[in-house]
Design an enzyme around this catalytic site. Structure first.
Site, mmCIF file in Angstrom:
data_model
loop_
_atom_site.group_PDB
_atom_site.id
_atom_site.type_symbol
_atom_site.label_atom_id
_atom_site.label_comp_id
_atom_site.label_asym_id
_atom_site.label_seq_id
_atom_site.Cartn_x
_atom_site.Cartn_y
_atom_site.Cartn_z
ATOM 1 N NE ARG A 93 -3.084 2.421 2.721
ATOM 2 C CZ ARG A 93 -4.478 2.264 3.967
ATOM 3 N NH1 ARG A 93 -4.905 1.595 4.552
ATOM 4 N NH2 ARG A 93 -4.712 3.505 3.840
ATOM 5 C CB CYS A 169 -18.050 0.514 0.894
ATOM 6 S SG CYS A 169 -16.985 2.005 1.152
ATOM 7 C CG HIS A 199 -13.930 4.556 -1.955
ATOM 8 N ND1 HIS A 199 -12.432 4.008 -1.876
ATOM 9 C CD2 HIS A 199 -14.121 3.245 -0.856
ATOM 10 C CE1 HIS A 199 -12.727 2.632 -0.807
ATOM 11 N NE2 HIS A 199 -14.361 2.818 0.181
ATOM 12 C CE1 TYR A 253 -11.230 6.630 -0.773
ATOM 13 C CE2 TYR A 253 -13.902 6.837 0.398
ATOM 14 C CZ TYR A 253 -11.709 6.259 0.675
ATOM 15 O OH TYR A 253 -11.762 5.168 1.476
HETATM 16 P P1 NAD Z 1 -4.199 -5.448 6.781
HETATM 17 O O1 NAD Z 1 -3.317 -5.133 6.372
HETATM 18 O O2 NAD Z 1 -4.438 -5.659 8.642
HETATM 19 O O3 NAD Z 1 -4.772 -7.580 5.764
HETATM 20 C C1 NAD Z 1 -5.752 -7.928 6.463
HETATM 21 C C2 NAD Z 1 -4.949 -9.561 6.674
HETATM 22 O O4 NAD Z 1 -5.203 -10.134 5.678
HETATM 23 C C3 NAD Z 1 -3.229 -9.639 7.194
HETATM 24 O O5 NAD Z 1 -3.395 -10.075 8.558
HETATM 25 C C4 NAD Z 1 -2.859 -10.200 6.460
HETATM 26 O O6 NAD Z 1 -1.575 -11.325 7.338
HETATM 27 C C5 NAD Z 1 -3.818 -10.589 4.918
HETATM 28 N N1 NAD Z 1 -3.814 -11.898 3.963
HETATM 29 C C6 NAD Z 1 -2.721 -11.263 3.241
HETATM 30 N N2 NAD Z 1 -2.527 -11.881 1.606
HETATM 31 C C7 NAD Z 1 -3.454 -12.904 2.213
HETATM 32 C C8 NAD Z 1 -4.034 -13.539 0.956
HETATM 33 N N3 NAD Z 1 -3.853 -14.075 0.226
HETATM 34 N N4 NAD Z 1 -5.220 -14.917 2.325
HETATM 35 C C9 NAD Z 1 -5.546 -14.197 3.212
HETATM 36 N N5 NAD Z 1 -5.360 -13.373 4.231
HETATM 37 C C10 NAD Z 1 -4.150 -12.834 3.318
HETATM 38 O O7 NAD Z 1 -5.761 -4.644 6.269
HETATM 39 P P2 NAD Z 1 -6.813 -4.179 6.419
HETATM 40 O O8 NAD Z 1 -6.384 -3.242 7.136
HETATM 41 O O9 NAD Z 1 -7.194 -4.809 8.037
HETATM 42 O O10 NAD Z 1 -7.622 -4.568 5.398
HETATM 43 C C11 NAD Z 1 -7.691 -5.354 4.800
HETATM 44 C C12 NAD Z 1 -8.485 -5.108 3.508
HETATM 45 O O11 NAD Z 1 -9.503 -5.064 3.500
HETATM 46 C C13 NAD Z 1 -7.813 -4.084 2.807
HETATM 47 O O12 NAD Z 1 -7.761 -4.794 1.337
HETATM 48 C C14 NAD Z 1 -8.676 -3.264 2.993
HETATM 49 O O13 NAD Z 1 -8.118 -2.197 1.666
HETATM 50 C C15 NAD Z 1 -10.011 -3.197 3.465
HETATM 51 N N6 NAD Z 1 -11.060 -2.633 4.073
HETATM 52 C C16 NAD Z 1 -12.260 -2.359 2.972
HETATM 53 C C17 NAD Z 1 -13.030 -1.633 3.960
HETATM 54 C C18 NAD Z 1 -15.197 -1.495 3.012
HETATM 55 O O14 NAD Z 1 -14.983 0.157 2.668
HETATM 56 N N7 NAD Z 1 -14.852 -1.893 1.733
HETATM 57 C C19 NAD Z 1 -13.039 -0.797 5.104
HETATM 58 C C20 NAD Z 1 -11.654 -1.402 5.319
HETATM 59 C C21 NAD Z 1 -11.057 -1.793 5.034
HETATM 60 C C1 G6P Z 2 -12.366 4.256 4.405
HETATM 61 C C2 G6P Z 2 -12.716 3.064 3.764
HETATM 62 C C3 G6P Z 2 -12.113 2.033 3.183
HETATM 63 C C4 G6P Z 2 -10.904 2.121 3.635
HETATM 64 C C5 G6P Z 2 -10.791 2.842 4.813
HETATM 65 C C6 G6P Z 2 -9.169 2.498 4.890
HETATM 66 O O1 G6P Z 2 -13.295 3.050 4.982
HETATM 67 O O2 G6P Z 2 -14.118 2.923 2.896
HETATM 68 O O3 G6P Z 2 -12.264 0.855 1.879
HETATM 69 O O4 G6P Z 2 -9.739 0.543 3.349
HETATM 70 O O5 G6P Z 2 -11.381 3.627 4.687
HETATM 71 O O6 G6P Z 2 -9.088 2.936 6.672
HETATM 72 P P1 G6P Z 2 -7.481 2.959 6.461
HETATM 73 O O7 G6P Z 2 -7.432 3.076 7.842
HETATM 74 O O8 G6P Z 2 -7.085 1.907 6.217
HETATM 75 O O9 G6P Z 2 -6.810 4.475 5.724
HETATM 76 MN MN MN Z 3 -14.927 1.339 1.158
#
Ligand code: NAD
Ligand code: G6P
Ligand code: MN
Ligand code: MN
Length: 433
Positions: A93, A169, A199, A253
């Site tokens: 990232r 989301c 977004h 966004y």
């Molecule tokens: P993170 O960096 O903590 O990752 C979560 C876990 O995924 C980690 O423990 C990592 O080891 C694991 N991982 C990596 N590759 C993997 C694979 N191939 N199979 C299984 N596990 C795997 O991330 P986070 O900050 O908790 O965010 C996780 C995801 O969710 C990201 O893609 C982020 O963009 C997304 N997210 C989306 C929203 C939304 O609104 N849609 C909100 C929050 C986070």
């Molecule tokens: C918002 C968005 C998510 C994104 C997050 C990032 O919640 O909807 O899609 O993953 O922000 O938050 P962070 O704390 O990882 O910057």
């Molecule tokens: Mn989102």
């Protein structure tokens, strides 16, 4: 009992999800929660998994929490599969955020070149997960949070056999909460007609107790003291007359598109001083996991609010609850358009209000988007489609095409320079190229 499998279970957001399941246990009796991760995530999985077990125990509920690195073992006979993984972890990232800045382009994890590359890394993995689901739990719902959630949902719809997929989301819930706060009313009284893409979603109308208050909300947003943004997006104030002209409610966004150079200047400044968002999040995570290790902690700590994912668990748990209980309430989710938004193909993913039934989300028809926003939404959809195709095929020309048609990238030449540097930087996670 219900079996839930969470892929990316080592995420610092997992306690949020567990809290949501505990709160809804009476309606949503979960028997098994399987947290799945990969070897790189084992340590985080163990820490957050132990906290999850303490939370369930404290609540006195018979939910079994399982931790595993064996995705296929976990998926067997699952009812719901939630995905929240990050391919390449926060280091990837940080590259998505820093490399475009060198070329004077926005560096952001779900928009512009960063969004493209997060998609290129993520889509092959989600399609593998889809194959496992097809084989091991064909009746399960796939609830995807993994970003870029719109592009990922598009890829699942086009390139897998899974039809029971919903992209989620927290931005729409966050907008509704922000509007309620600005109007100084309880959020339960506020309804928003959401439509657009992930977004890239707009509030087309806003109601207080069923009566439209759109002009009041536009004025509230025009007030610089109401940033109405999320923790991860700078709340630079809007040009009030622009908002009045737009006449619908943009999401946080949209600042990247309507205030590109101001946002870029902020990002450049942040990259020099406090670091990019990934670098800030690394610190927040360290702090969170230190707290999670405390054997006396058995609740979701308030420090999790420093992350951008506020209301994440409400979005996920409300969706699962409404599918499971056929609630037929209205929730904004990413799903197959099916004609709901007239200017987008039927078979593409859109983010739109849906009635949530046991057969899944039924999108509510909105007709055409206002002419002022229609073109941008279509352009981003074109970008997502070409990007998804590039992710599946590994076709360099398609990747360059996706990069160039993205509105945040100014020219084909700059697109190629960024593409080449990012392909090299991320090659470990891009086996298809
Ligand atoms: P993170 O960096 O903590 O990752 C979560 C876990 O995924 C980690 O423990 C990592 O080891 C694991 N991982 C990596 N590759 C993997 C694979 N191939 N199979 C299984 N596990 C795997 O991330 P986070 O900050 O908790 O965010 C996780 C995801 O969710 C990201 O893609 C982020 O963009 C997304 N997210 C989306 C929203 C939304 O609104 N849609 C909100 C929050 C986070
Ligand atoms: C918002 C968005 C998510 C994104 C997050 C990032 O919640 O909807 O899609 O993953 O922000 O938050 P962070 O704390 O990882 O910057
Ligand atoms: Mn989102
Ligand atoms: Mn462009």
């Amino acid at each position: 009992g219900i079996k839930i499998v969470t892929i990316g279970g080592g995420s610092s957001y997992t306690p949020e999800l567990v809290e949501g399941f505990i709160k809804r246990y009476d309606e949503l009796p979960i028997r098994e929660l399987w947290l799945v991760d990969i070897p790189e995530g084992q340590e985080k999985l163990n820490i957050v998994g132990a906290l999850a077990k303490r939370m369930v125990e404290k609540a006195g509920l018979p939910i079994e929490v399982h931790l595993t690195l064996d995705r296929r073992a976990a998926l067997k006979d699952a009812d719901f599969v939630t995905t929240q993984f990050r391919v390449g972890l926060l280091d990837a990232r940080a590259k998505d955020e820093r490399i475009p800045l060198k070329y004077g382009v926005i560096g952001q994890e779900t928009n512009g070149p960063g969004g493209l590359f997060k998609g290129l890394r993520t889509i092959p993995v989600i399609l593998e997960i889809c194959k496992d689901i097809e084989e091991l739990c064909p009746d399960a719902w796939l609830i995807n949070f993994t970003n870029p959630a719109g592009m990922v949902t598009e890829a699942v719809l086009r390139y897998s056999n899974i039809r029971k997929v919903v992209g989620l989301c927290n931005v729409p819930i966050g907008m509704r909460m922000g509007i309620a706060k600005a109007l100084d009313v309880d959020a339960s009284r506020v309804q928003v007609d959401f439509a657009g893409l992930n977004h890239m979603v707009y509030g087309l109308n806003v109601y207080l107790d069923g009566v439209s208050v759109l002009p009041q909300v536009v004025e509230a947003m025009a007030d610089p003291s109401n940033a109405m943004t999320m923790k991860n997006i700078s709340g630079l104030s809007w040009e009030p007359d622009f908002l009045r002209g737009l006449g619908v409610i943009p999401c946080g966004y949209h600042r990247y598109y309507y205030k590109t150079s101001e946002m870029l200047a902020e990002e450049l400044e942040a990259a020099e001083t406090k670091g990019t968002r990934a670098e800030v999040v690394k610190q927040v995570e360290k702090e969170l996991f230190e707290l999670y290790k405390d054997p006396n902690l058995a609740i979701k700590p308030p420090q999790l609010e420093k992350r951008g994912g506020a209301y994440y668990s409400d979005a996920a748990c409300n969706l699962i609850n409404s599918i499971y209980n056929d609630k037929r309430d209205i929730q904004p989710v990413n799903t197959r358009n099916n004609g709901a938004i007239a200017s987008i193909e039927d078979d593409s993913a859109v983010e739109v209000n849906c009635v949530i039934t046991k057969e899944g989300p039924k999108p509510i028809a909105v007709g055409d988007l206002p002419v002022a926003v229609r073109g941008l939404v279509q352009q981003i959809k074109s970008f997502e489609r070409v990007a998804a195709e590039a992710a599946v095929t590994g076709d360099y020309n398609k990747a360059l095409l996706a990069m160039t048609i993205n509105p945040l990238v100014p020219t084909d030449k700059i697109a190629k320079e960024i593409l080449d540097e990012m392909l090299e930087a991320h090659k470990e996670y891009l086996p298809q190229f």
